[in-house]
Scaffold this active site. Structure first.
Site, PDB file in Angstrom:
ATOM      1  N   TYR A  41       0.869  -1.187   0.000  1.00  0.00           N
ATOM      2  CA  TYR A  41       0.000   0.000   0.000  1.00  0.00           C
ATOM      3  C   TYR A  41       0.899   1.227   0.000  1.00  0.00           C
ATOM      4  O   TYR A  41       1.819   1.347   0.800  1.00  0.00           O
ATOM      5  CB  TYR A  41      -0.872   0.005   1.253  1.00  0.00           C
ATOM      6  CG  TYR A  41      -2.246   0.612   1.050  1.00  0.00           C
ATOM      7  CD1 TYR A  41      -2.423   1.763   0.312  1.00  0.00           C
ATOM      8  CD2 TYR A  41      -3.372   0.018   1.619  1.00  0.00           C
ATOM      9  CE1 TYR A  41      -3.673   2.315   0.129  1.00  0.00           C
ATOM     10  CE2 TYR A  41      -4.640   0.555   1.444  1.00  0.00           C
ATOM     11  CZ  TYR A  41      -4.782   1.707   0.702  1.00  0.00           C
ATOM     12  OH  TYR A  41      -6.024   2.252   0.526  1.00  0.00           O
ATOM     13  N   GLU A  43      -0.059   5.005  -0.573  1.00  0.00           N
ATOM     14  CA  GLU A  43      -0.712   6.295  -0.799  1.00  0.00           C
ATOM     15  C   GLU A  43       0.325   7.413  -0.737  1.00  0.00           C
ATOM     16  O   GLU A  43       1.184   7.432   0.139  1.00  0.00           O
ATOM     17  CB  GLU A  43      -1.789   6.548   0.265  1.00  0.00           C
ATOM     18  CG  GLU A  43      -3.083   5.814   0.021  1.00  0.00           C
ATOM     19  CD  GLU A  43      -4.155   6.257   1.004  1.00  0.00           C
ATOM     20  OE1 GLU A  43      -5.337   6.152   0.654  1.00  0.00           O
ATOM     21  OE2 GLU A  43      -3.807   6.695   2.109  1.00  0.00           O
ATOM     22  N   ASP A 187      -5.563  14.287 -25.373  1.00  0.00           N
ATOM     23  CA  ASP A 187      -5.886  12.916 -24.972  1.00  0.00           C
ATOM     24  C   ASP A 187      -5.213  12.008 -25.995  1.00  0.00           C
ATOM     25  O   ASP A 187      -5.770  11.708 -27.046  1.00  0.00           O
ATOM     26  CB  ASP A 187      -7.397  12.705 -24.947  1.00  0.00           C
ATOM     27  CG  ASP A 187      -7.775  11.343 -24.394  1.00  0.00           C
ATOM     28  OD1 ASP A 187      -6.872  10.487 -24.255  1.00  0.00           O
ATOM     29  OD2 ASP A 187      -8.973  11.110 -24.120  1.00  0.00           O
ATOM     30  N   THR A 213      -2.725   6.418 -22.126  1.00  0.00           N
ATOM     31  CA  THR A 213      -2.731   5.085 -21.538  1.00  0.00           C
ATOM     32  C   THR A 213      -1.348   4.477 -21.717  1.00  0.00           C
ATOM     33  O   THR A 213      -0.542   4.935 -22.537  1.00  0.00           O
ATOM     34  CB  THR A 213      -3.768   4.173 -22.214  1.00  0.00           C
ATOM     35  OG1 THR A 213      -3.509   4.140 -23.624  1.00  0.00           O
ATOM     36  CG2 THR A 213      -5.179   4.675 -21.972  1.00  0.00           C
ATOM     37  N   LYS A 216      -2.251  -0.335 -25.212  1.00  0.00           N
ATOM     38  CA  LYS A 216      -2.350  -0.055 -26.651  1.00  0.00           C
ATOM     39  C   LYS A 216      -0.979  -0.241 -27.309  1.00  0.00           C
ATOM     40  O   LYS A 216      -0.273  -1.185 -27.003  1.00  0.00           O
ATOM     41  CB  LYS A 216      -2.954   1.327 -26.891  1.00  0.00           C
ATOM     42  CG  LYS A 216      -4.359   1.494 -26.277  1.00  0.00           C
ATOM     43  CD  LYS A 216      -4.940   2.837 -26.647  1.00  0.00           C
ATOM     44  CE  LYS A 216      -6.365   2.989 -26.141  1.00  0.00           C
ATOM     45  NZ  LYS A 216      -6.441   3.190 -24.672  1.00  0.00           N
ATOM     46  N   ARG A 222      -2.208  -2.313 -18.457  1.00  0.00           N
ATOM     47  CA  ARG A 222      -3.391  -1.462 -18.534  1.00  0.00           C
ATOM     48  C   ARG A 222      -3.299  -0.405 -17.444  1.00  0.00           C
ATOM     49  O   ARG A 222      -3.243  -0.715 -16.252  1.00  0.00           O
ATOM     50  CB  ARG A 222      -4.667  -2.287 -18.377  1.00  0.00           C
ATOM     51  CG  ARG A 222      -4.852  -3.313 -19.485  1.00  0.00           C
ATOM     52  CD  ARG A 222      -6.266  -3.868 -19.503  1.00  0.00           C
ATOM     53  NE  ARG A 222      -7.238  -2.814 -19.804  1.00  0.00           N
ATOM     54  CZ  ARG A 222      -7.528  -2.388 -21.026  1.00  0.00           C
ATOM     55  NH1 ARG A 222      -6.904  -2.887 -22.070  1.00  0.00           N
ATOM     56  NH2 ARG A 222      -8.428  -1.442 -21.208  1.00  0.00           N
TER      57      ARG A 222
END
Length: 401
Positions: A41, A43, A187, A213, A216, A222
């Protein structure tokens, strides 16, 4: 679950993956995704986490950030967004306030859900105005974009699409944004992998914020990322965490770092250019078979085609192709009011296919759509055997059992 995972591996190995948003990652990327980093974890950001024991994941994120900055020539990179949509949400949060006007490509011309779809946060929180493409050429109408910008005075201008097969003129969008005092958000989810390989122009020198992203064409896990100048770095980072996301997915960030490293090699540049060559070859093959090709070709990894000349619409075409072992998307056809087929060559190029195989794929697609399964049920089975034979010569991974 083990059987499901093995079944998906077999599906990928037995069929042609022609979805423009998909690719095959390297075994090294898969190894990072399945590493013990998934247990941590984390954060916050390196050196400022809310949990202890983050020394090594801090190192992993720093590597990912530095590789992204170097790969794309960006002053700042945030590699924590969970997806491309998460990256766009953070970009809007960094620059906009609810109710602001945003100019983006209209959904019926290839705009993404995050470009103002009523069912998406973007359509609920912001006032979107859509621009389109020229009815004759299918190309972006920059004169219309300028007119709409001057009429509506948007707070931000968004360039990018899920199905536009040509290069975007980022300099023209920058000029229009400056003309009306708007931010420019690129984008670049689809072309960013081509940008990494030098096969497409980069939005980084022109846009205030670039969203992308990491899958692709880029061939990573992903996920999403954001690139920007130093003046927006703090606003972007705070928009990602704590405003729109919680803990970072450290195994995914490590896999992004692996993919960025792979994309910085000469072999990847060769791959990216071959992706484009294959897309153009596939477009030519389909045009010869009678398909309508949007914009009369492509500059990128994707092409959108109208199968109507073969007597079938996009949705029916997708079903027939699936029965023959070809996995494709549908897309809107500008001004046609129907659905076309969106194809991509990133995955088959990763498998090692070249222009010759694109011609064969074009012939298979045409045969699958011309044959009526009820009248000639054996033909569909023969096509599927042909697909399996082709993919068998270019397996995505060395062994699938």
């Amino acid at each position: 679950m083990a059987e499901i995972i093995l079944g998906e591996a077999r599906r990928q190995a037995d069929s042609l993956q022609l979805i423009a948003a998909e690719n095959f990652t390297s075994p090294a990327v898969l190894a990072a995704l399945g590493s013990p980093l998934a247990n941590k974890y984390a954060e916050g950001y390196p050196g400022a986490r809310h949990h202890g024991g983050c020394e090594l994941v801090d190192a992993a994120e720093r590597v990912a950030v530095e590789r992204a900055r170097a790969l794309f020539g960006a002053e700042h990179a945030n590699v924590q967004p969970h997806s491309g949509s998460s990256a766009v949400l953070a970009a809007y949060a960094a620059l906009l306030r609810p109710g602001d006007t945003v100019l983006a490509m209209g959904l019926s011309y290839g705009g993404h859900l995050t470009h103002g779809a009523p069912v998406n946060f973007s359509g609920r929180w912001f006032d979107f105005v859509g621009y389109g493409v020229d009815v004759r050429t299918g190309l972006i109408d920059y004169a219309q974009v300028r007119h709409l910008a001057r009429t509506h005075r948007p707070k931000a201008l968004v360039c990018g699409s899920i199905s536009y097969p040509r290069h975007v003129d980022y300099a023209a969008f920058r000029e229009i944004a400056d003309d009306v005092g708007a931010y420019l958000i690129a984008d670049a989810a689809h072309p960013i992998g081509l940008v990494a390989g030098g096969a497409a122009p980069s939005p980084v020198p022109y846009a205030d914020i670039v969203c992308a992203t990491t899958h692709k064409v880029l061939r990573g896990p992903r996920g999403g990322m954001i690139l920007c100048g130093a003046e927006y770095a703090e606003r972007v980072d705070r928009a990602v965490f704590p405003f729109t996301q919680g803990g970072a997915q450290m195994h995914t960030i490590a896999a992004k770092a692996v993919a960025f490293g792979e994309a910085a090699t000469p072999a990847y540049a060769t791959y990216a250019h071959q992706v484009v060559s294959n897309a153009r070859a596939l477009a030519e093959a389909l045009a010869e078979k009678g398909f309508g090709i949007t914009t009369d070709g492509t500059d990128t990894h994707l092409l959108t085609v109208d199968p109507a000349p073969l007597g079938v619409d996009g949705r029916a075409a997708r079903g027939r192709l699936a029965a023959a072992g070809l996995v494709v998307d549908t897309c809107a056809l500008p001004y046609e009011g129907g659905r076309g087929v969106r194809l991509g060559t990133a995955a088959v190029t990763t498998q090692g296919m070249r222009e010759g195989e694109m011609g064969r794929i074009g012939a298979i697609i045409a045969s699958a759509l011309r044959e009526d399964a009820e009248e000639a049920p054996g033909a569909r089975g023969a096509l599927r055997d042909t697909v399996k034979e082709l993919v068998g010569r270019f397996p995505p991974y060395a062994t699938v059992s």
